[in-house]
Structures are given as C-alpha cells and as structure tokens.
Design a protein around this motif. Structure first.
Motif, PDB file in Angstrom:
ATOM      1  N   GLU A 139      96.274  26.328 -27.278  1.00 17.55           N
ATOM      2  CA  GLU A 139      96.130  27.476 -26.375  1.00 17.55           C
ATOM      3  C   GLU A 139      95.680  28.728 -27.123  1.00 17.55           C
ATOM      4  OE1 GLU A 139      96.407  27.090 -23.150  1.00 17.55           O
ATOM      5  OE2 GLU A 139      97.318  25.095 -23.147  1.00 17.55           O
TER       6      GLU A 139
ATOM      7  N   ASN B 141     103.446  25.542 -23.649  1.00 18.45           N
ATOM      8  CA  ASN B 141     104.040  26.427 -22.650  1.00 18.45           C
ATOM      9  C   ASN B 141     104.432  27.780 -23.235  1.00 18.45           C
ATOM     10  OD1 ASN B 141     103.741  25.007 -20.237  1.00 18.45           O
ATOM     11  ND2 ASN B 141     105.513  23.723 -20.696  1.00 18.45           N
TER      12      ASN B 141
ATOM     13  N   ARG C  62     101.287  29.653 -23.366  1.00 16.93           N
ATOM     14  CA  ARG C  62     100.886  30.033 -22.007  1.00 16.93           C
ATOM     15  C   ARG C  62     101.681  31.247 -21.524  1.00 16.93           C
ATOM     16  NH1 ARG C  62      98.445  26.600 -18.357  1.00 16.93           N
ATOM     17  NH2 ARG C  62      97.030  25.186 -19.418  1.00 16.93           N
TER      18      ARG C  62
ATOM     19  N   VAL D 174      99.228  32.576 -18.410  1.00 21.82           N
ATOM     20  CA  VAL D 174      98.714  31.558 -17.488  1.00 21.82           C
ATOM     21  C   VAL D 174      99.865  30.649 -17.075  1.00 21.82           C
ATOM     22  CG1 VAL D 174      96.357  31.678 -18.427  1.00 21.82           C
ATOM     23  CG2 VAL D 174      97.956  29.992 -19.324  1.00 21.82           C
ATOM     24  N   PRO D 175      99.714  29.948 -15.946  1.00 17.25           N
ATOM     25  CA  PRO D 175     100.807  29.096 -15.471  1.00 17.25           C
ATOM     26  C   PRO D 175     101.237  28.040 -16.497  1.00 17.25           C
ATOM     27  CG  PRO D 175      99.150  29.351 -13.763  1.00 17.25           C
ATOM     28  CD  PRO D 175      98.578  29.945 -15.021  1.00 17.25           C
TER      29      PRO D 175
ATOM     30  N   GLN E  23     102.691  24.415 -17.750  1.00 17.78           N
ATOM     31  CA  GLN E  23     102.479  23.024 -17.346  1.00 17.78           C
ATOM     32  C   GLN E  23     103.834  22.330 -17.412  1.00 17.78           C
ATOM     33  OE1 GLN E  23      99.485  21.748 -20.174  1.00 17.78           O
ATOM     34  NE2 GLN E  23      97.886  22.125 -18.674  1.00 17.78           N
TER      35      GLN E  23
END
Length: 118
Positions: free
Chosen positions: A34, A105, A108, A113-114, A116
């Motif tokens: 990410e 995560n 994120r 961002v959302p 997962q």
C-alpha cells in the motif's frame, strides 16, 4: 519498505518476545503493497491491544500493530486503548496471510481508504 530511520514516519510494529520474528516481515510486505513503511519497535506492554495502542501513540502516522498471545491487532491513536480497529487470531497455517492483511489494513488506515476485512 522496512525502515530503520527513527525520524521517518512509519507504522510502528511491536512483537512480543515469544512471537516468531518472520511475522514482522509479512506485516511489512502488506504495508509496503500500500506504499507505507513499517518500523519495528520493542513492546512496552504484554496485552496485544495495549502493544498496538502504544505503537500507534508513538507513531507519527498514528497507526500501530501489535502481535502477542496468538493475535495481531491494528490500532489507531484516537481509538480507546482497549478497542483496536482490527484484531485477528494468528493461526500457524494462516499466519502469513493474516499478518500481511494486518499490514495492508494498517497502511489503508494511514492513506484513508477502506479496510479489507474478511
């Protein structure tokens, strides 16, 4: 991106002493995918959520990960200490995927961002 520069913003990751050190590598891979670096720091607590919370409070990015007692937790500095954003059991057969997901995560959370979630 495993980063040893203490001045560079990074997701801080703490592993309890009994935790397999290879798990840090999988957490870092997930975060790197990410685009966010991780840095390993020694734990100051023993409870998984507390380890993650302390890492988040000490991170310039406000996000930390703790691994202890067969669990990985992703925490954000504004959450209550006992309420990590995500806490997942680390089962040996799925440890790689679980830790990689935790790193992803956490990154994120940083980039907004959302998550997962399985």
């Amino acid at each position: 991106m495993m980063d040893d520069d203490p001045d560079r913003p990074a997701i801080l990751v703490s592993l309890a002493p009994e935790v397999d050190e290879r798990l840090y590598g999988w957490i870092a891979v997930g975060a790197e995918e990410e685009g966010i670096p991780c840095r390993r720091v020694p734990p100051e607590e023993t409870d998984t959520a507390a380890i993650a919370y302390t890492a988040a409070r000490n991170s310039r990015l406000g996000v930390g990960i703790g691994v202890a007692s067969g669990q990985v937790a992703v925490h954000e500095r504004h959450m209550p200490a006992e309420r990590p954003v995500v806490a997942t059991a680390v089962e040996e057969a799925h440890a790689r995927d679980t830790c990689r997901s935790a790193g992803s995560n956490a990154a994120r959370l940083v980039i907004g961002v959302p998550l997962q979630l399985e």
